[in-house]
Scaffold this motif. Sequence first.
Motif, PDB file in Angstrom:
ATOM      1  N   ALA A  50      64.759  21.724  66.989  1.00 16.38           N
ATOM      2  CA  ALA A  50      63.603  22.502  66.530  1.00 16.38           C
ATOM      3  C   ALA A  50      63.312  22.248  65.057  1.00 16.38           C
ATOM      4  O   ALA A  50      62.143  22.246  64.638  1.00 16.38           O
ATOM      5  CB  ALA A  50      63.860  23.987  66.766  1.00 16.38           C
ATOM      6  N   VAL A  51      64.347  22.031  64.265  1.00 12.96           N
ATOM      7  CA  VAL A  51      64.157  21.765  62.836  1.00 12.96           C
ATOM      8  C   VAL A  51      63.640  20.342  62.635  1.00 12.96           C
ATOM      9  O   VAL A  51      62.688  20.109  61.881  1.00 12.96           O
ATOM     10  CB  VAL A  51      65.472  21.988  62.068  1.00 12.96           C
ATOM     11  CG1 VAL A  51      65.277  21.674  60.590  1.00 12.96           C
ATOM     12  CG2 VAL A  51      65.962  23.416  62.245  1.00 12.96           C
ATOM     13  N   HIS A  52      64.246  19.358  63.308  1.00 11.69           N
ATOM     14  CA  HIS A  52      63.816  17.967  63.151  1.00 11.69           C
ATOM     15  C   HIS A  52      62.408  17.743  63.693  1.00 11.69           C
ATOM     16  O   HIS A  52      61.736  16.789  63.273  1.00 11.69           O
ATOM     17  CB  HIS A  52      64.813  17.036  63.850  1.00 11.69           C
ATOM     18  CG  HIS A  52      66.046  16.771  63.042  1.00 11.69           C
ATOM     19  ND1 HIS A  52      66.217  15.645  62.279  1.00 11.69           N
ATOM     20  CD2 HIS A  52      67.169  17.526  62.856  1.00 11.69           C
ATOM     21  CE1 HIS A  52      67.392  15.688  61.664  1.00 11.69           C
ATOM     22  NE2 HIS A  52      67.998  16.820  62.004  1.00 11.69           N
ATOM     23  N   TYR A 148      58.788  26.518  58.047  1.00 16.26           N
ATOM     24  CA  TYR A 148      59.629  26.865  59.202  1.00 16.26           C
ATOM     25  C   TYR A 148      60.646  27.946  58.834  1.00 16.26           C
ATOM     26  O   TYR A 148      60.810  28.941  59.553  1.00 16.26           O
ATOM     27  CB  TYR A 148      60.327  25.612  59.707  1.00 16.26           C
ATOM     28  CG  TYR A 148      61.336  25.866  60.811  1.00 16.26           C
ATOM     29  CD1 TYR A 148      60.926  25.953  62.137  1.00 16.26           C
ATOM     30  CD2 TYR A 148      62.690  26.036  60.517  1.00 16.26           C
ATOM     31  CE1 TYR A 148      61.850  26.200  63.152  1.00 16.26           C
ATOM     32  CE2 TYR A 148      63.612  26.273  61.522  1.00 16.26           C
ATOM     33  CZ  TYR A 148      63.193  26.355  62.837  1.00 16.26           C
ATOM     34  OH  TYR A 148      64.107  26.608  63.839  1.00 16.26           O
ATOM     35  N   TYR A 149      61.316  27.767  57.695  1.00 18.97           N
ATOM     36  CA  TYR A 149      62.324  28.749  57.301  1.00 18.97           C
ATOM     37  C   TYR A 149      61.694  30.020  56.754  1.00 18.97           C
ATOM     38  O   TYR A 149      62.265  31.115  56.875  1.00 18.97           O
ATOM     39  CB  TYR A 149      63.286  28.127  56.284  1.00 18.97           C
ATOM     40  CG  TYR A 149      64.298  27.225  56.955  1.00 18.97           C
ATOM     41  CD1 TYR A 149      65.419  27.748  57.577  1.00 18.97           C
ATOM     42  CD2 TYR A 149      64.111  25.847  57.003  1.00 18.97           C
ATOM     43  CE1 TYR A 149      66.336  26.932  58.222  1.00 18.97           C
ATOM     44  CE2 TYR A 149      65.008  25.014  57.643  1.00 18.97           C
ATOM     45  CZ  TYR A 149      66.124  25.572  58.252  1.00 18.97           C
ATOM     46  OH  TYR A 149      67.027  24.769  58.901  1.00 18.97           O
ATOM     47  N   PHE A 150      60.495  29.893  56.183  1.00 20.38           N
ATOM     48  CA  PHE A 150      59.767  31.103  55.769  1.00 20.38           C
ATOM     49  C   PHE A 150      59.471  31.977  56.984  1.00 20.38           C
ATOM     50  O   PHE A 150      59.669  33.192  56.959  1.00 20.38           O
ATOM     51  CB  PHE A 150      58.469  30.711  55.060  1.00 20.38           C
ATOM     52  CG  PHE A 150      57.665  31.891  54.580  1.00 20.38           C
ATOM     53  CD1 PHE A 150      57.821  32.365  53.288  1.00 20.38           C
ATOM     54  CD2 PHE A 150      56.758  32.529  55.419  1.00 20.38           C
ATOM     55  CE1 PHE A 150      57.084  33.468  52.843  1.00 20.38           C
ATOM     56  CE2 PHE A 150      56.023  33.619  54.986  1.00 20.38           C
ATOM     57  CZ  PHE A 150      56.192  34.096  53.694  1.00 20.38           C
ATOM     58  N   ASN A 156      62.217  32.819  50.183  1.00 21.12           N
ATOM     59  CA  ASN A 156      62.434  32.119  48.914  1.00 21.12           C
ATOM     60  C   ASN A 156      62.943  30.692  49.134  1.00 21.12           C
ATOM     61  O   ASN A 156      63.656  30.138  48.295  1.00 21.12           O
ATOM     62  CB  ASN A 156      63.432  32.891  48.046  1.00 21.12           C
ATOM     63  CG  ASN A 156      62.904  34.277  47.690  1.00 21.12           C
ATOM     64  OD1 ASN A 156      61.717  34.450  47.401  1.00 21.12           O
ATOM     65  ND2 ASN A 156      63.774  35.276  47.707  1.00 21.12           N
ATOM     66  N   THR A 157      62.570  30.107  50.254  1.00 21.43           N
ATOM     67  CA  THR A 157      63.044  28.764  50.595  1.00 21.43           C
ATOM     68  C   THR A 157      62.482  27.709  49.635  1.00 21.43           C
ATOM     69  O   THR A 157      61.306  27.741  49.271  1.00 21.43           O
ATOM     70  CB  THR A 157      62.633  28.407  52.034  1.00 21.43           C
ATOM     71  OG1 THR A 157      63.243  29.325  52.942  1.00 21.43           O
ATOM     72  CG2 THR A 157      63.062  26.999  52.396  1.00 21.43           C
ATOM     73  N   THR A 178      67.096  24.791  50.586  1.00 21.47           N
ATOM     74  CA  THR A 178      67.853  25.941  50.091  1.00 21.47           C
ATOM     75  C   THR A 178      67.089  27.185  50.501  1.00 21.47           C
ATOM     76  O   THR A 178      65.962  27.420  50.036  1.00 21.47           O
ATOM     77  CB  THR A 178      68.019  25.897  48.570  1.00 21.47           C
ATOM     78  OG1 THR A 178      68.630  24.652  48.200  1.00 21.47           O
ATOM     79  CG2 THR A 178      68.900  27.051  48.096  1.00 21.47           C
ATOM     80  N   THR A 179      67.662  27.958  51.402  1.00 25.33           N
ATOM     81  CA  THR A 179      66.906  29.067  52.001  1.00 25.33           C
ATOM     82  C   THR A 179      66.949  30.356  51.186  1.00 25.33           C
ATOM     83  O   THR A 179      66.017  31.158  51.245  1.00 25.33           O
ATOM     84  CB  THR A 179      67.447  29.378  53.406  1.00 25.33           C
ATOM     85  OG1 THR A 179      68.803  29.808  53.297  1.00 25.33           O
ATOM     86  CG2 THR A 179      67.355  28.156  54.304  1.00 25.33           C
TER      87      THR A 179
END
Length: 853
Positions: A50-52, A148-150, A156-157, A178-179
């Motif tokens: 999912a990340v890639h 995606y991480y937001f 604060n990624t 850096t998340t």
Amino acid sequence: MRNAFTKISLFILIGILISACVSEKRVPQGKKLLVKNEISVNSKKEKREAVHNQLYQKPNTDLLGYHLRLNLYNLANIKHDSTYKAKFIANPEKYKRLSKWLSAKQVNRLGESFWYAGIHDFLSKSGEPPVIIDKKSADKSSIRLKSYYFNDGYFNTKASYEVDSISAKKAKIKYTITTGNAFFIDSLKTTILSPILDSLYESKKINSTIKIGNRYQTEDFKTEINRITTNFRNNGAYLFQQNYINFDIDTINKKNKVNINLKINNYSYREGDSTKTQSFKIYKISDVNIYTDYSPNKTISKDKDSTSVTFNNFNFFSNGKLKYRPKAIANAVFITKGGLFADYKTTLTSRYLSNLKVFNYPTIQYNFDARDSTGNSLIANIYLTPRKKFSFGTSLDLTHSNIQDFGIVGTTTLSIRNIFNGAETFEVAARGNIGSSKDLANPNDTFFNVSEYGVDMKLNFPGIFMFFNTNKIIPKSMIPSTTLSIGYAKQQNIGLDKENFTSAFTYNWTPKRNSFSRLDILNIQFVKNINLSNYFKVYGSSYKTLNKIAQSYPTDPSYFDDKNNLIIESGTNGFLSSALDSNPTVLLNEIDKKNVNSINERKTRLTENNLIFASNFTFSKTTKTDINDENFYIFKSKTESAGNLLSLIASASKQLKNQGGNNTFLEVEYSQYIKTELEYIKHWDLSRKKVLAFRSFAGIAIPYGNSNSVPFSRSYFAGGSNDNRAWQPYALGPGRSGTINDFNEANLKIAISTEFRFNFFGQFNGALFVDAGNIWNVMDNITDEKAVFSGIKSLKDTAIGSGFGFRYDFSFFVVRLDLGFKTYNPSNEINKKWFRDYNFSNSILNIGINYPF
């Protein structure tokens, strides 16, 4: 064996070396080929798909590390037209010589031929251009990773990347994420302006996907929007849409916490040049109008020639006489007068009406009822376009099989819709086959000496046909139907020339959207063998074994022909009697007697007529959403019981038993058994057209009462293109017996298959597979310990086959070639079971349509 592996390994090594040399061929000077993406999240490598999938650029596809499509593309001459012209510019004399032999036009057209253009077009289309590292794409990938991480709650990624050179024209990209700390939901309040919607929300608030204390995740908010919209629109909020839902997210003066305010505004609409708002209303259905012969090209008329009928608060309209019984259509409609508007009722109505198969997909529209001064009423209009009452279809196929060298198969189908004016469908299909077989005795030298014909009839009508109301057990929302079918088929010069009669009385329904249930109240099959004298001509392996044994003993010479072979049928029957009578004239040794007895028992079993009166229940469920879904599972189960009804009839009528001590019905011993099957299929989508598929199956049929074995048509076999592909159909088992029979079958089966599917290029796909399983006898009249399942220890006799396959996808079907190798053969001697037959000479080629599971 070892030489084959050495050659294969050498080819793979050469391919890898070639790949290493040519992969950079079309990489421009100063550019770099992307060979790998690395993602590091908080100093840890991230491998989740999912990340890639957030990355805009991915390396060229590979197969076990080999970039096949990239190399195909590199082999292509992209500028083949210029190359062809340059060939003659450099050598004009050659052009003149060719022009004298061919015309100038033909010489020019040579550049469009397969050798100069076609092969290169094929390679470029089938291949894949090199993925060149692009800064803009890397920047976009970095932004998407941050987003995606937001959306996963890390507000604060920070994201960055660097290009790491591997060689002059190769590089990999390293993404660093850096998340920071995740944010959690601290409070949730609602601001819903319409009172009726606020009340509906509170009634289902417990089902909310947004919970205080949970980590913020955007997906939860999307799910909540869908949940709220579904709740409102299924409870009368006809005008409500998703865009009325908004969330205010407040992180001010909060450390890793968010406050959520769910806001739902009033309904807004245009009136003249201004926009006005009002509270949402709950709408009821004031009328349900059903137009049974709607045509988009014709206007709906209500003149003297039209018909208007009211039934159970449904209004039916038709041009001319109404051709359907109102009850049949009304039972398919879930939208009711006086009921609330609901999306699910619209969907159910569309599905049920389509399932009747007498109409095209219906059109359902809602209009505001001007008669209602409060403006809270809707009129539901259902437009039905009938299909043709009669449809006729034919097909003609040419066939080739191990039974006939050449065959012509023709089928004719007639469908009649709404045959009794109750939305019923009636189908009658006639089929015929004529063929030629050189293996048959053919004194008249007739080319077509094989034939088969049959007819099948099926009547399907909506609802459950029963003498009592079944709505509480199977409500109409499950779209039930009843089917009555009957069929007859007869063969000539095929096997034992069977006559086959079948009949079934069946209920079908769908408990849930992706589930299906079927109950056969009665399923009848009667198989009559006509040409019993043909047995040893059909089952050649049994004859060969019997003949060899007979030749090795002093036997009546009249049993043999001039070539010292047993005469079929007088010689084979005579020898069986001489060897197996209570006072045998031919004294066999223990092993030969066992084999002859086995042949005789199987002959008796396969030549006896079968009468099966069964009832069965089938249930299946799937999570597959559409044809492109490759991440799903399928579960199937079936339970069947046979012979109990006839057993009761035989007991009540004091039916006389035959000489074998078994009950008969219409002078035929009926079968009595119970059978259970379970099947589970799972697919995992590995992305980029790679799929891992798994199938497991277990089935057992236990004879009892009037039977000591299961009918051949209800038994199990192993091997074939949809089973263990390293063995031919019926060639595996039972157990480790390595039986002498032609068609091996038993009453217990276990099978497991795993297949890795991948794409070569375009529509051309490949697969690597491993199949395991076998059949055994259990709780029947077989006593051979090699064939009998005697507990967990018998699983050591599980056969294993492996291999590879090629498939071509024509979109509407897939042509499949699979090559199976015997990896573990349980019938071989100890120490010779593994890889003993693992070679091309003992491999099995399977040709099939569509995937095996």
